[in-house]
Design a protein around this motif. Sequence first.
Motif, PDB file in Angstrom:
ATOM      1  N   VAL A   8      -5.822  -8.225  -4.582  1.00 16.43           N
ATOM      2  CA  VAL A   8      -6.323  -7.125  -3.751  1.00 16.43           C
ATOM      3  C   VAL A   8      -6.089  -7.380  -2.268  1.00 16.43           C
ATOM      4  CG1 VAL A   8      -8.409  -5.937  -2.977  1.00 16.43           C
ATOM      5  CG2 VAL A   8      -7.974  -6.207  -5.411  1.00 16.43           C
ATOM      6  N   PRO A   9      -6.464  -8.548  -1.705  1.00 18.02           N
ATOM      7  CA  PRO A   9      -6.205  -8.771  -0.270  1.00 18.02           C
ATOM      8  C   PRO A   9      -4.719  -8.705   0.081  1.00 18.02           C
ATOM      9  CG  PRO A   9      -7.755 -10.394  -1.126  1.00 18.02           C
ATOM     10  CD  PRO A   9      -7.180  -9.683  -2.304  1.00 18.02           C
ATOM     11  N   ILE A  10      -3.867  -9.211  -0.812  1.00 14.02           N
ATOM     12  CA  ILE A  10      -2.431  -9.176  -0.558  1.00 14.02           C
ATOM     13  C   ILE A  10      -1.948  -7.739  -0.467  1.00 14.02           C
ATOM     14  CG2 ILE A  10      -0.161  -9.812  -1.473  1.00 14.02           C
ATOM     15  CD1 ILE A  10      -1.486 -12.212  -2.788  1.00 14.02           C
ATOM     16  N   PHE A  11      -2.419  -6.896  -1.396  1.00 12.36           N
ATOM     17  CA  PHE A  11      -2.006  -5.494  -1.382  1.00 12.36           C
ATOM     18  C   PHE A  11      -2.518  -4.789  -0.136  1.00 12.36           C
ATOM     19  CE2 PHE A  11      -2.735  -1.016  -2.280  1.00 12.36           C
ATOM     20  CZ  PHE A  11      -1.481  -0.631  -2.736  1.00 12.36           C
ATOM     21  N   ILE A  12      -3.749  -5.076   0.268  1.00 14.60           N
ATOM     22  CA  ILE A  12      -4.317  -4.431   1.457  1.00 14.60           C
ATOM     23  C   ILE A  12      -3.524  -4.808   2.701  1.00 14.60           C
ATOM     24  CG2 ILE A  12      -6.332  -4.338   2.972  1.00 14.60           C
ATOM     25  CD1 ILE A  12      -8.085  -4.586   0.512  1.00 14.60           C
ATOM     26  N   ILE A  13      -3.164  -6.092   2.827  1.00 16.69           N
ATOM     27  CA  ILE A  13      -2.378  -6.545   3.984  1.00 16.69           C
ATOM     28  C   ILE A  13      -1.012  -5.861   3.998  1.00 16.69           C
ATOM     29  CG2 ILE A  13      -1.213  -8.536   4.989  1.00 16.69           C
ATOM     30  CD1 ILE A  13      -3.540 -10.246   3.996  1.00 16.69           C
ATOM     31  N   PHE A  14      -0.380  -5.780   2.828  1.00 18.00           N
ATOM     32  CA  PHE A  14       0.924  -5.112   2.743  1.00 18.00           C
ATOM     33  C   PHE A  14       0.803  -3.638   3.119  1.00 18.00           C
ATOM     34  CE2 PHE A  14       3.693  -2.365   0.215  1.00 18.00           C
ATOM     35  CZ  PHE A  14       4.949  -2.786   0.656  1.00 18.00           C
ATOM     36  N   LEU A  16      -1.476  -2.116   4.985  1.00 14.80           N
ATOM     37  CA  LEU A  16      -1.735  -1.956   6.413  1.00 14.80           C
ATOM     38  C   LEU A  16      -0.471  -2.211   7.232  1.00 14.80           C
ATOM     39  CD1 LEU A  16      -5.246  -3.649   6.763  1.00 14.80           C
ATOM     40  CD2 LEU A  16      -4.716  -1.193   6.816  1.00 14.80           C
ATOM     41  N   ALA A  17       0.317  -3.190   6.805  1.00 17.20           N
ATOM     42  CA  ALA A  17       1.558  -3.490   7.514  1.00 17.20           C
ATOM     43  C   ALA A  17       2.525  -2.312   7.454  1.00 17.20           C
ATOM     44  CB  ALA A  17       2.214  -4.742   6.925  1.00 17.20           C
ATOM     45  N   VAL A  18       2.586  -1.671   6.291  1.00 12.03           N
ATOM     46  CA  VAL A  18       3.473  -0.517   6.136  1.00 12.03           C
ATOM     47  C   VAL A  18       2.977   0.661   6.973  1.00 12.03           C
ATOM     48  CG1 VAL A  18       4.348   1.190   4.495  1.00 12.03           C
ATOM     49  CG2 VAL A  18       4.294  -1.221   3.871  1.00 12.03           C
ATOM     50  N   LEU A  19       1.664   0.803   7.107  1.00 11.98           N
ATOM     51  CA  LEU A  19       1.119   1.876   7.933  1.00 11.98           C
ATOM     52  C   LEU A  19       1.392   1.637   9.413  1.00 11.98           C
ATOM     53  CD1 LEU A  19      -2.358   2.564   6.268  1.00 11.98           C
ATOM     54  CD2 LEU A  19      -0.301   3.970   6.137  1.00 11.98           C
ATOM     55  N   ILE A  20       1.337   0.385   9.838  1.00 14.64           N
ATOM     56  CA  ILE A  20       1.510   0.057  11.256  1.00 14.64           C
ATOM     57  C   ILE A  20       2.985   0.037  11.654  1.00 14.64           C
ATOM     58  CG2 ILE A  20       1.147  -1.746  12.981  1.00 14.64           C
ATOM     59  CD1 ILE A  20      -1.381  -2.520  11.476  1.00 14.64           C
ATOM     60  N   ALA A  21       3.866  -0.373  10.747  1.00 17.13           N
ATOM     61  CA  ALA A  21       5.285  -0.533  11.076  1.00 17.13           C
ATOM     62  C   ALA A  21       5.914   0.745  11.634  1.00 17.13           C
ATOM     63  CB  ALA A  21       6.049  -1.022   9.854  1.00 17.13           C
ATOM     64  N   PRO A  22       5.701   1.933  11.024  1.00 12.77           N
ATOM     65  CA  PRO A  22       6.290   3.143  11.611  1.00 12.77           C
ATOM     66  C   PRO A  22       5.778   3.414  13.022  1.00 12.77           C
ATOM     67  CG  PRO A  22       5.607   3.553   9.345  1.00 12.77           C
ATOM     68  CD  PRO A  22       5.052   2.229   9.728  1.00 12.77           C
ATOM     69  N   GLY A  23       4.502   3.108  13.285  1.00 13.87           N
ATOM     70  CA  GLY A  23       3.948   3.327  14.617  1.00 13.87           C
ATOM     71  C   GLY A  23       4.630   2.454  15.658  1.00 13.87           C
ATOM     72  N   ILE A  24       4.832   1.171  15.328  1.00 13.23           N
ATOM     73  CA  ILE A  24       5.506   0.261  16.255  1.00 13.23           C
ATOM     74  C   ILE A  24       6.938   0.720  16.511  1.00 13.23           C
ATOM     75  CG2 ILE A  24       6.316  -2.104  16.573  1.00 13.23           C
ATOM     76  CD1 ILE A  24       3.933  -3.035  14.928  1.00 13.23           C
ATOM     77  N   TYR A  25       7.624   1.111  15.433  1.00 13.56           N
ATOM     78  CA  TYR A  25       9.009   1.566  15.577  1.00 13.56           C
ATOM     79  C   TYR A  25       9.085   2.817  16.450  1.00 13.56           C
ATOM     80  CZ  TYR A  25      13.470   3.699  14.475  1.00 13.56           C
ATOM     81  OH  TYR A  25      14.703   4.279  14.572  1.00 13.56           O
ATOM     82  N   VAL A  26       8.209   3.786  16.181  1.00 11.62           N
ATOM     83  CA  VAL A  26       8.229   5.045  16.930  1.00 11.62           C
ATOM     84  C   VAL A  26       7.923   4.802  18.401  1.00 11.62           C
ATOM     85  CG1 VAL A  26       6.957   7.207  17.268  1.00 11.62           C
ATOM     86  CG2 VAL A  26       7.754   6.560  14.991  1.00 11.62           C
ATOM     87  N   TYR A  27       6.958   3.953  18.703  1.00 12.91           N
ATOM     88  CA  TYR A  27       6.594   3.702  20.092  1.00 12.91           C
ATOM     89  C   TYR A  27       7.779   3.120  20.873  1.00 12.91           C
ATOM     90  CZ  TYR A  27       3.866   2.141  24.110  1.00 12.91           C
ATOM     91  OH  TYR A  27       3.386   1.953  25.382  1.00 12.91           O
ATOM     92  N   ARG A  28       8.449   2.139  20.307  1.00 12.50           N
ATOM     93  CA  ARG A  28       9.574   1.502  20.997  1.00 12.50           C
ATOM     94  C   ARG A  28      10.769   2.442  21.094  1.00 12.50           C
ATOM     95  NH1 ARG A  28      10.556  -4.335  18.464  1.00 12.50           N
ATOM     96  NH2 ARG A  28      12.024  -4.341  20.219  1.00 12.50           N
ATOM     97  N   MET A 145       4.245   0.992  -4.914  1.00 10.16           N
ATOM     98  CA  MET A 145       3.234  -0.050  -4.864  1.00 10.16           C
ATOM     99  C   MET A 145       1.870   0.477  -5.291  1.00 10.16           C
ATOM    100  SD  MET A 145       4.680  -2.866  -4.047  1.00 10.16           S
ATOM    101  CE  MET A 145       3.231  -3.834  -3.649  1.00 10.16           C
ATOM    102  N   LEU A 146       1.545   1.702  -4.902  1.00  9.83           N
ATOM    103  CA  LEU A 146       0.272   2.297  -5.304  1.00  9.83           C
ATOM    104  C   LEU A 146       0.211   2.468  -6.822  1.00  9.83           C
ATOM    105  CD1 LEU A 146      -0.250   5.007  -2.539  1.00  9.83           C
ATOM    106  CD2 LEU A 146      -1.575   2.915  -2.862  1.00  9.83           C
ATOM    107  N   PHE A 147       1.331   2.901  -7.408  1.00 14.02           N
ATOM    108  CA  PHE A 147       1.378   3.085  -8.864  1.00 14.02           C
ATOM    109  C   PHE A 147       1.217   1.746  -9.581  1.00 14.02           C
ATOM    110  CE2 PHE A 147       3.931   2.937 -12.759  1.00 14.02           C
ATOM    111  CZ  PHE A 147       3.288   3.914 -13.509  1.00 14.02           C
ATOM    112  N   LEU A 148       1.935   0.724  -9.116  1.00 16.29           N
ATOM    113  CA  LEU A 148       1.844  -0.587  -9.755  1.00 16.29           C
ATOM    114  C   LEU A 148       0.455  -1.191  -9.591  1.00 16.29           C
ATOM    115  CD1 LEU A 148       5.291  -2.131  -8.735  1.00 16.29           C
ATOM    116  CD2 LEU A 148       4.634  -1.141 -10.936  1.00 16.29           C
ATOM    117  N   PHE A 149      -0.139  -0.982  -8.429  1.00 19.25           N
ATOM    118  CA  PHE A 149      -1.482  -1.513  -8.197  1.00 19.25           C
ATOM    119  C   PHE A 149      -2.491  -0.824  -9.110  1.00 19.25           C
ATOM    120  CE2 PHE A 149      -5.580  -1.422  -5.956  1.00 19.25           C
ATOM    121  CZ  PHE A 149      -5.795  -2.771  -5.792  1.00 19.25           C
ATOM    122  N   ALA A 150      -2.366   0.516  -9.242  1.00 21.46           N
ATOM    123  CA  ALA A 150      -3.278   1.247 -10.121  1.00 21.46           C
ATOM    124  C   ALA A 150      -3.108   0.808 -11.566  1.00 21.46           C
ATOM    125  CB  ALA A 150      -3.029   2.747  -9.988  1.00 21.46           C
TER     126      ALA A 150
END
Length: 295
Positions: A8-14, A16-28, A145-150
């Motif tokens: 569970v923690p591994i999936f949550i970290i992954f 969150l990283a996927v949610l943040i990555a587009p924001g960082i890319y778009v800002y730069r 990933m959501l499907f596999l986690f479920a």
Amino acid sequence: MSTFAAIVPIFIIFFLAVLIAPGIYVYRDAQKRGMNAALWLAVVLLVPAFIGFLLYLLARSYHSDLQCPKCGESVEASYASCPYCGTLFKAICPVCSFPVERDWKVCPHCASPLSSRSDDFAAPVQKKDRWLAKVVFAVLLVPLMLFLFAAFAFSTFSASSGSAGITSLPAAEYLDEVNPNEAVETWLKEAQASKETNKAYILRYTENTRSGDDSYQYLIYWPELTGSPSLSVHPCSGLFGNTLEIHFTPEAGSLGNTVLVVHSSDRKIRLYRESQPVEIEIQDVSFPIELPRSQ
């Protein structure tokens, strides 16, 4: 459940990283194109389902991603020269300095011949975008990933409707008093002669019912079992069917040459020794696995 709790923690970290990555890319990327980076960052982070990210990819096509080949500053396609270092991007008329094309013979601005124009210029280059493909891949990976986690989460919870009955008794007693079947006796002798201690041998009988809910009978010979084995049974529900898990905790004492008789609604079965899976060899039979009379 320990495996589930660890993943569970591994999936949550992954996630969150996927949610943040587009924001960082778009800002730069927005900063490089002269767009409102803070505004687009807010759009990408606040608009759900990555719709904000898709909107940005559409909007950025109207903003140049060119840069000067000499100083690397952002420039527009309409520029004749770099406003930062003066590098020429296009040929110019030698008389009025109006931007002209290579194949023009006369300047359209001053009508001067272009035979003596200078071709000493360097066109703007497109900025290399090494991260867009990676970010898009990560975004597309989220639904999978959501499907596999479920599926994994669903498969690790115990089924409330599962049921199993289990009895342990000496192998000789089972053959003499419960099921004096020659086929069972032959199977048991072969299993006892195998000398593989970390392996269990199973006979499985499928009992068909009119309702369509089949039940299963197992006879298990597990060389490591003592006379009174410490067992725990866990019927588990999975995405591809139910599984009966039997966990064995070794105790001090001599091996009791013991068999297990199990009746269950689960066709799949797994055995564990102190949380470690045990190799099993299953043989389907056409005769019932009899229970002791007390059952």
